[in-house]
Design a protein around this motif. Structure first.
Motif, PDB file in Angstrom:
ATOM      1  N   ASP A   1      55.483  44.545  33.184  1.00 13.19           N
ATOM      2  CA  ASP A   1      55.374  45.688  32.279  1.00 13.19           C
ATOM      3  C   ASP A   1      56.696  46.442  32.350  1.00 13.19           C
ATOM      4  O   ASP A   1      56.935  47.205  33.292  1.00 13.19           O
ATOM      5  CB  ASP A   1      54.210  46.581  32.690  1.00 13.19           C
ATOM      6  CG  ASP A   1      53.975  47.726  31.724  1.00 13.19           C
ATOM      7  OD1 ASP A   1      54.888  48.056  30.921  1.00 13.19           O
ATOM      8  OD2 ASP A   1      52.882  48.313  31.764  1.00 13.19           O
ATOM      9  N   ALA A   2      57.559  46.207  31.369  1.00 15.90           N
ATOM     10  CA  ALA A   2      58.893  46.812  31.360  1.00 15.90           C
ATOM     11  C   ALA A   2      58.836  48.327  31.197  1.00 15.90           C
ATOM     12  O   ALA A   2      59.696  49.043  31.709  1.00 15.90           O
ATOM     13  CB  ALA A   2      59.741  46.198  30.248  1.00 15.90           C
ATOM     14  N   ASP A   3      57.822  48.834  30.496  1.00 13.57           N
ATOM     15  CA  ASP A   3      57.729  50.280  30.246  1.00 13.57           C
ATOM     16  C   ASP A   3      57.488  51.079  31.521  1.00 13.57           C
ATOM     17  O   ASP A   3      58.015  52.173  31.684  1.00 13.57           O
ATOM     18  CB  ASP A   3      56.636  50.588  29.224  1.00 13.57           C
ATOM     19  CG  ASP A   3      56.980  50.060  27.843  1.00 13.57           C
ATOM     20  OD1 ASP A   3      58.191  49.919  27.523  1.00 13.57           O
ATOM     21  OD2 ASP A   3      56.045  49.762  27.074  1.00 13.57           O
ATOM     22  N   CYS A   4      56.680  50.537  32.437  1.00 14.22           N
ATOM     23  CA  CYS A   4      56.421  51.296  33.670  1.00 14.22           C
ATOM     24  C   CYS A   4      57.070  50.666  34.898  1.00 14.22           C
ATOM     25  O   CYS A   4      56.902  51.167  36.004  1.00 14.22           O
ATOM     26  CB  CYS A   4      54.923  51.509  33.872  1.00 14.22           C
ATOM     27  SG  CYS A   4      54.008  50.045  34.275  1.00 14.22           S
ATOM     28  N   GLY A   5      57.802  49.572  34.709  1.00 15.59           N
ATOM     29  CA  GLY A   5      58.518  48.957  35.825  1.00 15.59           C
ATOM     30  C   GLY A   5      57.619  48.326  36.872  1.00 15.59           C
ATOM     31  O   GLY A   5      57.868  48.439  38.064  1.00 15.59           O
ATOM     32  N   LYS A   6      56.562  47.648  36.414  1.00 15.82           N
ATOM     33  CA  LYS A   6      55.613  47.020  37.335  1.00 15.82           C
ATOM     34  C   LYS A   6      55.534  45.513  37.072  1.00 15.82           C
ATOM     35  O   LYS A   6      55.544  45.072  35.930  1.00 15.82           O
ATOM     36  CB  LYS A   6      54.199  47.585  37.165  1.00 15.82           C
ATOM     37  CG  LYS A   6      54.102  49.087  37.309  1.00 15.82           C
ATOM     38  CD  LYS A   6      54.082  49.511  38.733  1.00 15.82           C
ATOM     39  CE  LYS A   6      53.840  51.024  38.786  1.00 15.82           C
ATOM     40  NZ  LYS A   6      54.115  51.578  40.062  1.00 15.82           N
ATOM     41  N   ILE A   7      55.443  44.740  38.150  1.00 13.60           N
ATOM     42  CA  ILE A   7      55.113  43.323  38.062  1.00 13.60           C
ATOM     43  C   ILE A   7      53.735  43.181  38.683  1.00 13.60           C
ATOM     44  O   ILE A   7      53.473  43.685  39.784  1.00 13.60           O
ATOM     45  CB  ILE A   7      56.133  42.436  38.805  1.00 13.60           C
ATOM     46  CG1 ILE A   7      57.469  42.458  38.061  1.00 13.60           C
ATOM     47  CG2 ILE A   7      55.613  41.003  38.924  1.00 13.60           C
ATOM     48  CD1 ILE A   7      58.571  41.666  38.732  1.00 13.60           C
ATOM     49  N   TYR A   8      52.843  42.520  37.958  1.00 16.24           N
ATOM     50  CA  TYR A   8      51.485  42.285  38.434  1.00 16.24           C
ATOM     51  C   TYR A   8      51.333  40.828  38.827  1.00 16.24           C
ATOM     52  O   TYR A   8      51.792  39.941  38.119  1.00 16.24           O
ATOM     53  CB  TYR A   8      50.466  42.626  37.338  1.00 16.24           C
ATOM     54  CG  TYR A   8      50.557  44.053  36.875  1.00 16.24           C
ATOM     55  CD1 TYR A   8      50.011  45.090  37.629  1.00 16.24           C
ATOM     56  CD2 TYR A   8      51.192  44.374  35.683  1.00 16.24           C
ATOM     57  CE1 TYR A   8      50.099  46.408  37.210  1.00 16.24           C
ATOM     58  CE2 TYR A   8      51.282  45.685  35.256  1.00 16.24           C
ATOM     59  CZ  TYR A   8      50.735  46.704  36.015  1.00 16.24           C
ATOM     60  OH  TYR A   8      50.824  47.999  35.598  1.00 16.24           O
ATOM     61  N   LEU A   9      50.678  40.588  39.950  1.00 15.28           N
ATOM     62  CA  LEU A   9      50.414  39.240  40.442  1.00 15.28           C
ATOM     63  C   LEU A   9      48.906  39.097  40.605  1.00 15.28           C
ATOM     64  O   LEU A   9      48.251  39.972  41.178  1.00 15.28           O
ATOM     65  CB  LEU A   9      51.114  39.036  41.779  1.00 15.28           C
ATOM     66  CG  LEU A   9      50.968  37.692  42.479  1.00 15.28           C
ATOM     67  CD1 LEU A   9      52.203  37.429  43.342  1.00 15.28           C
ATOM     68  CD2 LEU A   9      49.712  37.580  43.313  1.00 15.28           C
ATOM     69  N   TYR A  10      48.369  37.992  40.088  1.00 17.60           N
ATOM     70  CA  TYR A  10      46.940  37.710  40.219  1.00 17.60           C
ATOM     71  C   TYR A  10      46.772  36.286  40.726  1.00 17.60           C
ATOM     72  O   TYR A  10      47.301  35.345  40.145  1.00 17.60           O
ATOM     73  CB  TYR A  10      46.233  37.875  38.874  1.00 17.60           C
ATOM     74  CG  TYR A  10      44.796  37.404  38.882  1.00 17.60           C
ATOM     75  CD1 TYR A  10      43.789  38.206  39.400  1.00 17.60           C
ATOM     76  CD2 TYR A  10      44.455  36.154  38.378  1.00 17.60           C
ATOM     77  CE1 TYR A  10      42.467  37.769  39.422  1.00 17.60           C
ATOM     78  CE2 TYR A  10      43.141  35.715  38.396  1.00 17.60           C
ATOM     79  CZ  TYR A  10      42.158  36.524  38.909  1.00 17.60           C
ATOM     80  OH  TYR A  10      40.850  36.095  38.930  1.00 17.60           O
ATOM     81  N   ASP A  11      46.051  36.138  41.833  1.00 18.20           N
ATOM     82  CA  ASP A  11      45.695  34.841  42.390  1.00 18.20           C
ATOM     83  C   ASP A  11      44.175  34.746  42.310  1.00 18.20           C
ATOM     84  O   ASP A  11      43.463  35.341  43.111  1.00 18.20           O
ATOM     85  CB  ASP A  11      46.187  34.741  43.837  1.00 18.20           C
ATOM     86  CG  ASP A  11      45.850  33.432  44.518  1.00 18.20           C
ATOM     87  OD1 ASP A  11      44.917  32.737  44.062  1.00 18.20           O
ATOM     88  OD2 ASP A  11      46.499  33.104  45.526  1.00 18.20           O
ATOM     89  N   GLY A  12      43.689  34.029  41.296  1.00 20.45           N
ATOM     90  CA  GLY A  12      42.253  33.948  41.057  1.00 20.45           C
ATOM     91  C   GLY A  12      41.532  33.014  41.999  1.00 20.45           C
ATOM     92  O   GLY A  12      40.310  33.055  42.097  1.00 20.45           O
ATOM     93  N   ASN A  13      42.255  32.163  42.690  1.00 23.41           N
ATOM     94  CA  ASN A  13      41.633  31.249  43.638  1.00 23.41           C
ATOM     95  C   ASN A  13      41.301  31.972  44.938  1.00 23.41           C
ATOM     96  O   ASN A  13      40.204  31.858  45.470  1.00 23.41           O
ATOM     97  CB  ASN A  13      42.556  30.058  43.903  1.00 23.41           C
ATOM     98  CG  ASN A  13      41.853  28.929  44.608  1.00 23.41           C
ATOM     99  OD1 ASN A  13      40.807  28.471  44.165  1.00 23.41           O
ATOM    100  ND2 ASN A  13      42.429  28.479  45.705  1.00 23.41           N
ATOM    101  N   ASP A  14      42.251  32.730  45.461  1.00 27.69           N
ATOM    102  CA  ASP A  14      42.040  33.496  46.692  1.00 27.69           C
ATOM    103  C   ASP A  14      41.655  34.948  46.425  1.00 27.69           C
ATOM    104  O   ASP A  14      41.538  35.739  47.346  1.00 27.69           O
ATOM    105  CB  ASP A  14      43.296  33.445  47.577  1.00 27.69           C
ATOM    106  CG  ASP A  14      43.520  32.066  48.159  1.00 27.69           C
ATOM    107  OD1 ASP A  14      42.533  31.413  48.538  1.00 27.69           O
ATOM    108  OD2 ASP A  14      44.678  31.631  48.206  1.00 27.69           O
ATOM    109  N   ARG A  15      41.500  35.288  45.154  1.00 25.60           N
ATOM    110  CA  ARG A  15      41.090  36.624  44.702  1.00 25.60           C
ATOM    111  C   ARG A  15      41.981  37.725  45.274  1.00 25.60           C
ATOM    112  O   ARG A  15      41.558  38.553  46.075  1.00 25.60           O
ATOM    113  CB  ARG A  15      39.622  36.857  45.012  1.00 25.60           C
ATOM    114  CG  ARG A  15      38.742  35.857  44.295  1.00 25.60           C
ATOM    115  CD  ARG A  15      37.296  36.089  44.473  1.00 25.60           C
ATOM    116  NE  ARG A  15      36.982  36.577  45.801  1.00 25.60           N
ATOM    117  CZ  ARG A  15      35.771  36.713  46.265  1.00 25.60           C
ATOM    118  NH1 ARG A  15      34.755  36.400  45.552  1.00 25.60           N
ATOM    119  NH2 ARG A  15      35.574  37.165  47.484  1.00 25.60           N
TER     120      ARG A  15
END
Length: 167
Positions: free
Chosen positions: A84-98
């Motif tokens: 998200d360039a507007d708020c300067g956040k990188i989100y990471l999601y690992d759905g296998n290990d939740r």
């Protein structure tokens, strides 16, 4: 077809672009999630592993660097990231290990890490994106559903995908 000055310029630009991406292939990481574009000269990759870092590639300097460390003792695999360039956040999601992790790119720190009981699992190999400031996860090897991060409740809202799921 004659070769015009404009065509020669396009061909030269294509050679530069190909040369740039060939340099990127020298990534020291062999397994990682989808890369994200940070700005006009940097990309970020998120390697599989424990005690790892987000890695940043500077195309101008032709340089890979360790950037923001993962939360301690969390093994990340089969995941997806979105920026998200507007708020300067990188989100990471690992759905296998939740696992859900939020990185602040300006402060270069982890600002949120949620795991197991509070995170819905979609399985391996989901895809993700940010739309209007909201993080979305689509699909995975175990569930055909669309997850939408709810920042107020600090959890994912679940939405079933239409059946059959479009390819």
């Amino acid at each position: 077809c004659k070769s015009s000055p404009k065509n020669k310029t396009i061909m030269a630009e294509e050679k530069v672009s190909v040369a740039t991406w060939l340099k990127v292939t020298r990534n020291p990481i062999h397994k990682f999630a989808n890369p994200v574009v940070l700005n006009d000269h940097e990309i970020v990759v998120s390697p599989y592993g424990k005690n790892e870092y987000l890695r940043k590639y500077d195309m101008v300097k032709d340089d890979w660097s360790k950037w923001i460390p993962y939360p301690t003792e969390i093994n990340i695999e089969f995941h997806t990231i979105a920026f998200d360039a507007d708020c300067g956040k990188i989100y990471l999601y690992d759905g296998n290990d939740r696992v859900f992790v939020e990185f602040d790119v300006n402060k270069q720190v982890v600002t949120k890490c949620k795991k197991k009981k509070t995170i819905v699992g979609n399985g391996k190999y989901p895809t993700s994106f940010v739309y209007k400031g909201i993080f979305h996860v689509v699909g995975g090897s175990e569930k055909d559903r669309h997850l939408v991060w709810n920042p107020m409740e600090q959890k994912f809202d679940e939405h079933d995908m239409p059946s059959p799921t479009p390819a």
